[in-house]
Design a protein around this motif. Structure first.
Motif, PDB file in Angstrom:
ATOM      1  N   PHE A   1     -17.553 -33.224  84.958  1.00  0.00           N
ATOM      2  CA  PHE A   1     -18.712 -33.853  85.595  1.00  0.00           C
ATOM      3  C   PHE A   1     -19.970 -33.753  84.739  1.00  0.00           C
ATOM      4  CE2 PHE A   1     -21.789 -34.295  89.150  1.00  0.00           C
ATOM      5  CZ  PHE A   1     -21.237 -35.394  89.792  1.00  0.00           C
ATOM      6  N   VAL A   2     -20.155 -32.635  84.029  1.00  0.00           N
ATOM      7  CA  VAL A   2     -21.392 -32.423  83.252  1.00  0.00           C
ATOM      8  C   VAL A   2     -21.231 -32.754  81.773  1.00  0.00           C
ATOM      9  CG1 VAL A   2     -22.322 -30.722  84.872  1.00  0.00           C
ATOM     10  CG2 VAL A   2     -20.999 -29.938  82.881  1.00  0.00           C
ATOM     11  N   ASN A   3     -20.112 -33.346  81.408  1.00  0.00           N
ATOM     12  CA  ASN A   3     -19.893 -33.782  80.032  1.00  0.00           C
ATOM     13  C   ASN A   3     -19.537 -35.258  80.047  1.00  0.00           C
ATOM     14  OD1 ASN A   3     -19.944 -31.398  78.057  1.00  0.00           O
ATOM     15  ND2 ASN A   3     -18.802 -30.621  79.811  1.00  0.00           N
ATOM     16  N   ILE A   4     -20.525 -36.057  79.705  1.00  0.00           N
ATOM     17  CA  ILE A   4     -20.300 -37.503  79.720  1.00  0.00           C
ATOM     18  C   ILE A   4     -21.056 -38.131  78.556  1.00  0.00           C
ATOM     19  CG2 ILE A   4     -22.174 -37.984  81.345  1.00  0.00           C
ATOM     20  CD1 ILE A   4     -20.155 -40.058  82.617  1.00  0.00           C
TER      21      ILE A   4
ATOM     22  N   VAL B   1     -21.035 -23.357  91.596  1.00  0.00           N
ATOM     23  CA  VAL B   1     -20.893 -23.374  90.144  1.00  0.00           C
ATOM     24  C   VAL B   1     -22.280 -23.512  89.525  1.00  0.00           C
ATOM     25  CG1 VAL B   1     -19.872 -24.585  88.183  1.00  0.00           C
ATOM     26  CG2 VAL B   1     -18.618 -24.461  90.344  1.00  0.00           C
ATOM     27  N   ALA B   2     -22.552 -22.724  88.507  1.00  0.00           N
ATOM     28  CA  ALA B   2     -23.800 -22.833  87.749  1.00  0.00           C
ATOM     29  C   ALA B   2     -23.473 -23.369  86.359  1.00  0.00           C
ATOM     30  CB  ALA B   2     -24.485 -21.479  87.640  1.00  0.00           C
ATOM     31  N   THR B   3     -24.235 -24.387  85.941  1.00  0.00           N
ATOM     32  CA  THR B   3     -23.996 -24.982  84.624  1.00  0.00           C
ATOM     33  C   THR B   3     -25.259 -24.929  83.788  1.00  0.00           C
ATOM     34  OG1 THR B   3     -24.664 -27.238  85.213  1.00  0.00           O
ATOM     35  CG2 THR B   3     -22.367 -26.613  85.688  1.00  0.00           C
ATOM     36  N   THR B   4     -25.064 -25.076  82.518  1.00  0.00           N
ATOM     37  CA  THR B   4     -26.174 -25.235  81.588  1.00  0.00           C
ATOM     38  C   THR B   4     -25.763 -26.283  80.577  1.00  0.00           C
ATOM     39  OG1 THR B   4     -27.760 -24.104  80.166  1.00  0.00           O
ATOM     40  CG2 THR B   4     -25.461 -23.428  79.950  1.00  0.00           C
ATOM     41  N   GLY B   5     -26.739 -26.948  80.008  1.00  0.00           N
ATOM     42  CA  GLY B   5     -26.427 -27.964  79.016  1.00  0.00           C
ATOM     43  C   GLY B   5     -27.644 -28.774  78.654  1.00  0.00           C
ATOM     44  N   THR B   6     -27.381 -29.923  78.056  1.00  0.00           N
ATOM     45  CA  THR B   6     -28.461 -30.811  77.639  1.00  0.00           C
ATOM     46  C   THR B   6     -28.142 -32.251  78.033  1.00  0.00           C
ATOM     47  OG1 THR B   6     -27.473 -31.185  75.464  1.00  0.00           O
ATOM     48  CG2 THR B   6     -29.080 -29.378  75.647  1.00  0.00           C
TER      49      THR B   6
ATOM     50  N   PHE C   1     -27.704 -26.930  86.381  1.00  0.00           N
ATOM     51  CA  PHE C   1     -27.361 -27.387  87.719  1.00  0.00           C
ATOM     52  C   PHE C   1     -26.679 -26.264  88.490  1.00  0.00           C
ATOM     53  CE2 PHE C   1     -26.890 -31.321  85.121  1.00  0.00           C
ATOM     54  CZ  PHE C   1     -27.937 -32.043  85.662  1.00  0.00           C
ATOM     55  N   ARG C   2     -26.916 -26.257  89.790  1.00  0.00           N
ATOM     56  CA  ARG C   2     -26.161 -25.418  90.723  1.00  0.00           C
ATOM     57  C   ARG C   2     -25.453 -26.398  91.638  1.00  0.00           C
ATOM     58  NH1 ARG C   2     -27.806 -23.214  87.182  1.00  0.00           N
ATOM     59  NH2 ARG C   2     -29.028 -21.346  86.986  1.00  0.00           N
TER      60      ARG C   2
END
Length: 171
Positions: free
Chosen positions: A63-66, A129-134, A149-150
């Motif tokens: 979901f957080v890699n697109i 779930v906790a995410t980090t990224g750019t 994101f949480r």
């Protein structure tokens, strides 16, 4: 006391002792059986939690890699782990999403920092779930901007697999 009364008392005492020992063995056996069942249940719970966490992590990583240059690959990865209304909503919005991603030249790179099971039973689970990224796109001047994101992930068990039935941003 070597007479019949003495022997009779000895036999009664030995009989009571045998009954007490037998009762002790039965009670001990029950406790051992319960402990064994408790350990089996704890192991099953632990396996289920591990499976739930792995499924939630995999879905949110997708979901957080697109990347707009290969958006369909990212969309397919999310869709593979989706079910129910979430799958329907996600599927119906992907055409618009690809168009928006391409127009904005959007690239989102992220990873799951941590995930924790909030609730789980044999057929459903909720994970935070906790995410980090750019994120980089035309609005950021195509420069990576930090994003965290949480996300609350609801999962259901289908055909011996955990599938995502809902995704909700919580913070």
């Amino acid at each position: 006391m070597s007479g019949p009364k003495g022997r009779r008392g000895l036999h009664i005492a030995l009989g009571v002792l045998v009954l007490l020992l037998a009762a002790g063995v039965v009670v001990g056996g029950v406790y051992v059986a319960r402990e064994h069942q408790d350990r089996e249940q704890a192991a099953a719970d632990q396996d289920r939690y591990g499976d739930v966490l792995a499924a939630a992590r995999e879905e949110i990583e997708a979901f957080v890699n697109i990347d707009y240059r290969d958006a369909q690959k990212s969309i397919d990865a999310v869709a593979a782990g989706a079910t129910g209304d979430f799958a329907k909503q996600y599927d119906s919005s992907t055409k618009d999403v690809v168009e928006i991603l391409t127009r904005a030249k959007s690239v989102m790179d992220g990873e799951v920092l941590w995930a924790g099971v909030v609730d789980a039973d044999n057929d459903s689970a909720t994970v935070i779930v906790a995410t980090t990224g750019t994120v980089s796109n035309t609005q950021t001047g195509n420069k990576p901007v930090a994003r965290q994101f949480r996300i609350k992930v609801d999962l259901v068990r289908e055909d011996d697999e955990w599938k995502t039935s809902n995704v909700e941003f919580v913070g």
